[in-house]
Design a protein around this motif. Structure first.
Motif, PDB file in Angstrom:
ATOM      1  N   TRP A 195      49.339  60.052  49.212  1.00 52.24           N
ATOM      2  CA  TRP A 195      47.953  59.654  49.004  1.00 52.24           C
ATOM      3  C   TRP A 195      47.278  60.582  47.992  1.00 52.24           C
ATOM      4  O   TRP A 195      46.424  60.168  47.208  1.00 52.24           O
ATOM      5  CB  TRP A 195      47.235  59.698  50.354  1.00 52.24           C
ATOM      6  N   PHE A 206      46.909  57.484  54.009  1.00 49.67           N
ATOM      7  CA  PHE A 206      45.483  57.277  54.254  1.00 49.67           C
ATOM      8  C   PHE A 206      45.278  56.628  55.614  1.00 49.67           C
ATOM      9  O   PHE A 206      44.426  57.041  56.397  1.00 49.67           O
ATOM     10  CB  PHE A 206      44.860  56.424  53.145  1.00 49.67           C
ATOM     11  N   LEU A 209      45.664  59.242  58.276  1.00 50.60           N
ATOM     12  CA  LEU A 209      44.485  60.101  58.427  1.00 50.60           C
ATOM     13  C   LEU A 209      43.418  59.423  59.275  1.00 50.60           C
ATOM     14  O   LEU A 209      42.857  60.014  60.204  1.00 50.60           O
ATOM     15  CB  LEU A 209      43.884  60.382  57.051  1.00 50.60           C
ATOM     16  N   LEU A 268      40.498  47.538  54.254  1.00 54.84           N
ATOM     17  CA  LEU A 268      40.448  48.423  53.085  1.00 54.84           C
ATOM     18  C   LEU A 268      41.745  48.341  52.283  1.00 54.84           C
ATOM     19  O   LEU A 268      41.729  48.199  51.059  1.00 54.84           O
ATOM     20  CB  LEU A 268      40.247  49.873  53.533  1.00 54.84           C
ATOM     21  N   VAL A 276      41.936  45.112  50.327  1.00 58.71           N
ATOM     22  CA  VAL A 276      41.132  45.109  49.104  1.00 58.71           C
ATOM     23  C   VAL A 276      41.804  45.961  48.024  1.00 58.71           C
ATOM     24  O   VAL A 276      41.883  45.570  46.865  1.00 58.71           O
ATOM     25  CB  VAL A 276      39.700  45.618  49.395  1.00 58.71           C
ATOM     26  N   ARG A 335      43.143  44.901  44.227  1.00 59.56           N
ATOM     27  CA  ARG A 335      42.647  45.626  43.047  1.00 59.56           C
ATOM     28  C   ARG A 335      43.724  46.391  42.307  1.00 59.56           C
ATOM     29  O   ARG A 335      43.541  46.730  41.146  1.00 59.56           O
ATOM     30  CB  ARG A 335      41.601  46.664  43.491  1.00 59.56           C
ATOM     31  N   ALA A 349      39.243  39.033  46.666  1.00 54.22           N
ATOM     32  CA  ALA A 349      38.712  40.302  47.180  1.00 54.22           C
ATOM     33  C   ALA A 349      37.435  40.058  47.977  1.00 54.22           C
ATOM     34  O   ALA A 349      37.226  40.648  49.043  1.00 54.22           O
ATOM     35  CB  ALA A 349      38.459  41.271  46.033  1.00 54.22           C
ATOM     36  N   HIS A 387      35.743  40.960  56.626  1.00 52.83           N
ATOM     37  CA  HIS A 387      35.306  42.257  57.151  1.00 52.83           C
ATOM     38  C   HIS A 387      33.911  42.151  57.769  1.00 52.83           C
ATOM     39  O   HIS A 387      33.671  42.639  58.871  1.00 52.83           O
ATOM     40  CB  HIS A 387      35.324  43.277  56.017  1.00 52.83           C
ATOM     41  N   PHE A 388      32.998  41.488  57.053  1.00 53.56           N
ATOM     42  CA  PHE A 388      31.637  41.352  57.568  1.00 53.56           C
ATOM     43  C   PHE A 388      31.608  40.530  58.853  1.00 53.56           C
ATOM     44  O   PHE A 388      30.869  40.848  59.770  1.00 53.56           O
ATOM     45  CB  PHE A 388      30.722  40.720  56.522  1.00 53.56           C
ATOM     46  N   GLU A 417      32.635  42.754  61.615  1.00 54.76           N
ATOM     47  CA  GLU A 417      31.576  43.712  61.920  1.00 54.76           C
ATOM     48  C   GLU A 417      30.471  43.050  62.717  1.00 54.76           C
ATOM     49  O   GLU A 417      29.973  43.591  63.697  1.00 54.76           O
ATOM     50  CB  GLU A 417      30.994  44.286  60.621  1.00 54.76           C
ATOM     51  N   MET A 419      26.295  48.171  46.711  1.00 50.26           N
ATOM     52  CA  MET A 419      27.109  49.373  46.570  1.00 50.26           C
ATOM     53  C   MET A 419      28.467  49.179  47.236  1.00 50.26           C
ATOM     54  O   MET A 419      29.499  49.596  46.728  1.00 50.26           O
ATOM     55  CB  MET A 419      26.403  50.586  47.184  1.00 50.26           C
ATOM     56  N   PHE A 420      28.438  48.521  48.405  1.00 46.30           N
ATOM     57  CA  PHE A 420      29.698  48.225  49.078  1.00 46.30           C
ATOM     58  C   PHE A 420      30.562  47.306  48.209  1.00 46.30           C
ATOM     59  O   PHE A 420      31.778  47.480  48.109  1.00 46.30           O
ATOM     60  CB  PHE A 420      29.433  47.579  50.443  1.00 46.30           C
ATOM     61  N   THR A 429      30.901  47.208  45.081  1.00 49.31           N
ATOM     62  CA  THR A 429      31.626  47.894  44.004  1.00 49.31           C
ATOM     63  C   THR A 429      32.986  48.377  44.479  1.00 49.31           C
ATOM     64  O   THR A 429      33.885  48.572  43.668  1.00 49.31           O
ATOM     65  CB  THR A 429      30.850  49.122  43.496  1.00 49.31           C
ATOM     66  N   GLN A 430      33.128  48.584  45.791  1.00 53.51           N
ATOM     67  CA  GLN A 430      34.423  49.030  46.295  1.00 53.51           C
ATOM     68  C   GLN A 430      35.409  47.863  46.384  1.00 53.51           C
ATOM     69  O   GLN A 430      36.582  48.058  46.645  1.00 53.51           O
ATOM     70  CB  GLN A 430      34.260  49.679  47.677  1.00 53.51           C
ATOM     71  N   VAL A 431      34.909  46.671  46.199  1.00 54.09           N
ATOM     72  CA  VAL A 431      35.734  45.480  46.318  1.00 54.09           C
ATOM     73  C   VAL A 431      36.134  44.945  44.938  1.00 54.09           C
ATOM     74  O   VAL A 431      37.227  44.416  44.748  1.00 54.09           O
ATOM     75  CB  VAL A 431      34.965  44.394  47.111  1.00 54.09           C
ATOM     76  N   PRO A 441      28.526  54.874  44.013  1.00 59.02           N
ATOM     77  CA  PRO A 441      28.404  54.382  45.389  1.00 59.02           C
ATOM     78  C   PRO A 441      29.112  55.276  46.386  1.00 59.02           C
ATOM     79  O   PRO A 441      28.588  55.520  47.478  1.00 59.02           O
ATOM     80  CB  PRO A 441      29.073  53.004  45.335  1.00 59.02           C
ATOM     81  N   GLN A 467      40.113  66.255  52.888  1.00 62.10           N
ATOM     82  CA  GLN A 467      40.610  64.979  53.420  1.00 62.10           C
ATOM     83  C   GLN A 467      39.676  64.346  54.449  1.00 62.10           C
ATOM     84  O   GLN A 467      39.444  63.133  54.398  1.00 62.10           O
ATOM     85  CB  GLN A 467      41.992  65.179  54.032  1.00 62.10           C
ATOM     86  N   ARG A 468      39.132  65.153  55.360  1.00 62.49           N
ATOM     87  CA  ARG A 468      38.317  64.547  56.412  1.00 62.49           C
ATOM     88  C   ARG A 468      37.065  63.891  55.852  1.00 62.49           C
ATOM     89  O   ARG A 468      36.658  62.818  56.274  1.00 62.49           O
ATOM     90  CB  ARG A 468      37.950  65.601  57.444  1.00 62.49           C
ATOM     91  N   ILE A 472      36.659  62.695  52.892  1.00 62.66           N
ATOM     92  CA  ILE A 472      36.993  61.486  52.147  1.00 62.66           C
ATOM     93  C   ILE A 472      37.123  60.315  53.111  1.00 62.66           C
ATOM     94  O   ILE A 472      36.578  59.241  52.883  1.00 62.66           O
ATOM     95  CB  ILE A 472      38.298  61.664  51.351  1.00 62.66           C
ATOM     96  N   VAL A 473      37.837  60.558  54.193  1.00 60.29           N
ATOM     97  CA  VAL A 473      38.020  59.493  55.175  1.00 60.29           C
ATOM     98  C   VAL A 473      36.666  59.055  55.720  1.00 60.29           C
ATOM     99  O   VAL A 473      36.350  57.870  55.786  1.00 60.29           O
ATOM    100  CB  VAL A 473      38.942  59.958  56.312  1.00 60.29           C
ATOM    101  N   LEU A 527      34.765  57.045  52.993  1.00 57.52           N
ATOM    102  CA  LEU A 527      35.303  55.718  52.718  1.00 57.52           C
ATOM    103  C   LEU A 527      35.085  54.774  53.883  1.00 57.52           C
ATOM    104  O   LEU A 527      34.681  53.635  53.701  1.00 57.52           O
ATOM    105  CB  LEU A 527      36.797  55.811  52.414  1.00 57.52           C
ATOM    106  N   THR A 528      35.350  55.267  55.096  1.00 58.03           N
ATOM    107  CA  THR A 528      35.231  54.336  56.221  1.00 58.03           C
ATOM    108  C   THR A 528      33.771  54.078  56.575  1.00 58.03           C
ATOM    109  O   THR A 528      33.412  52.962  56.891  1.00 58.03           O
ATOM    110  CB  THR A 528      36.006  54.830  57.458  1.00 58.03           C
ATOM    111  N   ALA A 553      32.500  51.606  54.308  1.00 61.20           N
ATOM    112  CA  ALA A 553      33.011  50.276  54.630  1.00 61.20           C
ATOM    113  C   ALA A 553      32.336  49.721  55.880  1.00 61.20           C
ATOM    114  O   ALA A 553      32.081  48.537  55.975  1.00 61.20           O
ATOM    115  CB  ALA A 553      34.521  50.343  54.835  1.00 61.20           C
ATOM    116  N   VAL A 554      32.049  50.602  56.828  1.00 58.62           N
ATOM    117  CA  VAL A 554      31.493  50.113  58.082  1.00 58.62           C
ATOM    118  C   VAL A 554      30.038  49.701  57.913  1.00 58.62           C
ATOM    119  O   VAL A 554      29.638  48.619  58.306  1.00 58.62           O
ATOM    120  CB  VAL A 554      31.583  51.196  59.177  1.00 58.62           C
ATOM    121  N   GLY A 595      28.308  49.295  55.105  1.00 60.15           N
ATOM    122  CA  GLY A 595      27.983  48.410  53.976  1.00 60.15           C
ATOM    123  C   GLY A 595      26.838  48.964  53.201  1.00 60.15           C
ATOM    124  O   GLY A 595      25.792  48.490  53.075  1.00 60.15           O
TER     125      GLY A 595
END
Lengths: 300, 276
Positions: free
Chosen positions: A118, A176, A179, A225, A228, A232, A280, A287-288, A291, B110-111, B113-115, B151, B262-263, B265-266, B269-270, B273-274, B276
């Motif tokens: 990673w 990833f 982690l 994730l 996606v 990409r 994507a 995902h939404f 949620e 913003m979310f 953009t990750q897609v 973002p 690392q922590r 970053i996780v 990212l999550t 994602a959660v 949004g």
């Protein structure tokens, strides 16, 4: 005191907008604007030599797209690649997290090593994998040869190229997943597991009935994730095979690049991109939905 | 707690396989960089690092513009960090502290953009950079990267600002200190660890980026290491040891820093994602 502050808060009026104006303008200029332009381009006959001048031609690019065999190959490859990397990446990552869940001597070191895939930049990783998968001298074939399976044309045969790319991808994404899942496992209450064990449940039962339900929501998020990212992903595929042999590993995103910068057909390239974007977005939409459902369940 | 010895053995084997799978490519990168081309292509690769070949590796690396590539990489990464943190902290602060019309929409964008696949922006940005004279310039690459890093920085910083009590800012607000001053001198110092983590993430986002750099930079003098490394593919002049040595030099900073944060970053990212 508090109420006067609240009033102040209301009087803020335009202040929030002043704060978001600059970042939002930036994102519009460099991300959302170009994205809209790209979608628009899929309805024009723009060519790379003159990328700002293209005429509207309606759905012609999409007609070309849907009659092009490569499109169906790319679509299928993208779907297969995404689904398999999600399943295997999440599986390997979760198994790694479970394997390292209980403390033992040297665990920190092993976890660090397991994160390499990673942390190493994609391009550097790709170069070493190219060498590992090298036809005449690569170590991957040395191993299969020693096992009596002969030398395998990992990246140069239609049968193996996608598998090899997925292998590299799983190497990259599973750390990833690991982690994230390690963090999720720490939130599983140990007392509950212990209680289940005392009640006579064996390891597998504890896992299925206690651990798994606890980590399932996180697993869903991480799977989405990874999905996606798979849609990409560009450089690993582009550099390992260039989309070949004969287009067999050319995902929609790679095909977008090839059509734009090798065939110079920006309109058709954009149409490829739009299909990738729709995929994507579909994943993001799922995902939404997840949620929303979770939020409903939790509020009950 | 009793454990089945057979299960323990299986677990040890499983860990051994996973660690080998994860670590082997990097081991092989180091080993290959210390091999000679004769060994690698003819007599067979020596499966352990031959440290005695280190002088040869250093000489081979001196024939490759590694330092220029690395400094271009560092410029792109640094530029990306500075701009992304500036925009990301302002945005993160607004999303954390203000309730306003369109807040949810901005979070959603913003979310998104990750897609969005970066590849979709390459052609329009290419056209834009031609007309702005930013093609073949490190600035163009930085500007394109920032759009994807803002973002991520904003999500991480928003999370950190959420955890800071608002009362800390109130006295400053009463003294009618401008908001941007509160952000810069009161809030940001309090979230220094998250700021540092966001900086590392943005830095290595720019460090690792390939697609924009390979598209917008034609002049080899401007190439970052990712593009320079990719140019070795299909080229047989450079000894393989130098190629792997370059890859290693390019990887080590990223690996060290990614492992350090690392922590964060996780979490970034999550949570992005959660929520949004």
């Amino acid at each position: 005191m508090t109420s006067s502050l609240l009033k102040r808060g209301r009087l803020l009026g335009l202040v929030p907008y002043a704060f978001v104006a600059v970042p939002l303008a930036y994102m519009t200029l460099f991300v959302f604007g170009p994205l809209i332009q790209q979608v628009w381009m899929s309805f024009t006959d723009t060519r790379l030599m003159n990328p700002t001048a293209g005429d509207f031609i309606g759905l012609e690019n999409y007609e070309d797209l849907f009659t092009d065999d490569q499109f169906y190959t790319s679509f299928r490859v993208t779907i297969v690649y995404t689904i398999l990397t999600v399943i295997l990446g999440v599986l390997v990552g979760t198994v790694s997290a479970l394997a390292l869940d209980r403390p033992f001597k040297g665990r920190a070191l092993l976890r660090t090593i397991m994160l390499f895939g990673w942390a190493v930049p994609s391009v550097a990783a790709t170069l070493v994998w190219l060498w590992i998968f090298n036809g005449p001298s690569g170590v991957a074939s040395d191993i299969t040869e020693a096992l009596g399976l002969g030398r395998i044309p990992w990246l140069t045969s239609v049968d193996w190229a996608l598998t090899s790319i997925m292998f590299v991808t799983i190497w990259q994404v599973s750390p990833f997943v690991m982690l994230v899942m390690m963090a999720a496992l720490q939130s599983v209450p140990e007392e509950v597991r212990e209680a289940a064990r005392i009640d006579g449940a064996d390891g597998l039962n504890v896992f299925r009935n206690v651990t798994l339900p606890c980590i399932m929501p996180t697993m869903q998020i991480v799977a989405l994730l990874v999905a996606v990212w798979s849609i990409r992903r560009f450089e690993v595929i582009y550099l390992l095979t260039g989309g070949g042999p004969i287009g067999s590993t050319s995902t929609l995103v790679v095909q977008l690049r090839l059509t734009a910068f090798e065939d110079f057909e920006l309109g058709l390239a954009s149409a490829y991109g739009v299909v990738g974007l729709v995929l994507a977005l579909a994943v993001a939409f799922v995902h939404f939905l997840f949620e929303r459902r979770r939020a409903l369940v939790m509020s009950k | 707690m009793k454990t089945n010895p057979l299960l323990s053995l299986l677990r040890v084997l499983l860990i051994a396989v996973l660690v080998t799978f994860a670590g082997f490519p990097i081991y092989w990168m180091a080993t290959t960089s210390l091999g000679t081309d004769t060994q690698l292509f003819n007599t067979g690769q020596v499966p352990y690092p031959q440290l005695s070949n280190l002088p040869d590796l250093i000489f081979a690396l001196s024939e490759v513009p590694v330092l220029r590539w690395m400094s271009n990489t560092a410029i792109i990464a640094f530029g990306n960090t500075v701009f992304s943190l500036m925009l990301g902290s302002v945005l993160g602060y607004a999303l954390s502290r203000f309730k306003f019309h369109g807040r949810g929409m901005i979070g959603f964008l913003m979310f998104m953009t990750q897609v969005i696949p970066e590849a979709l922006l390459v052609v329009p940005l290419y056209a834009m950079f031609i007309s702005l004279g930013l093609l073949n310039s490190l600035w163009g690459v930085i500007l394109a990267n920032v759009g994807f890093s803002v973002p991520v920085a904003a999500f991480i910083l928003k999370g950190a600002i959420d955890a800071i009590p608002y009362e800390i800012e109130e006295s400053a607000i009463i003294d009618s200190c401008p908001r941007i001053g509160i952000l810069s001198f009161i809030v940001l110092p309090l979230i220094a660890p998250s700021l540092a983590a966001a900086a590392v993430i943005c830095f290595f986002g720019g460090w690792n980026e390939f697609l924009f750099a390979v598209t917008f930079l034609m002049d080899p003098d401007l190439w970052p290491a990712a593009v320079g490394l990719a140019s070795f593919i299909g080229e047989y002049e450079t000894p393989l040891s130098a190629v792997m040595g370059t890859a290693l030099m390019f990887s080590i900073p990223a690996v060290v820093f990614f492992l350090l944060v690392q922590r964060k970053i996780v979490a970034g990212l999550t949570s992005g994602a959660v929520k949004g």
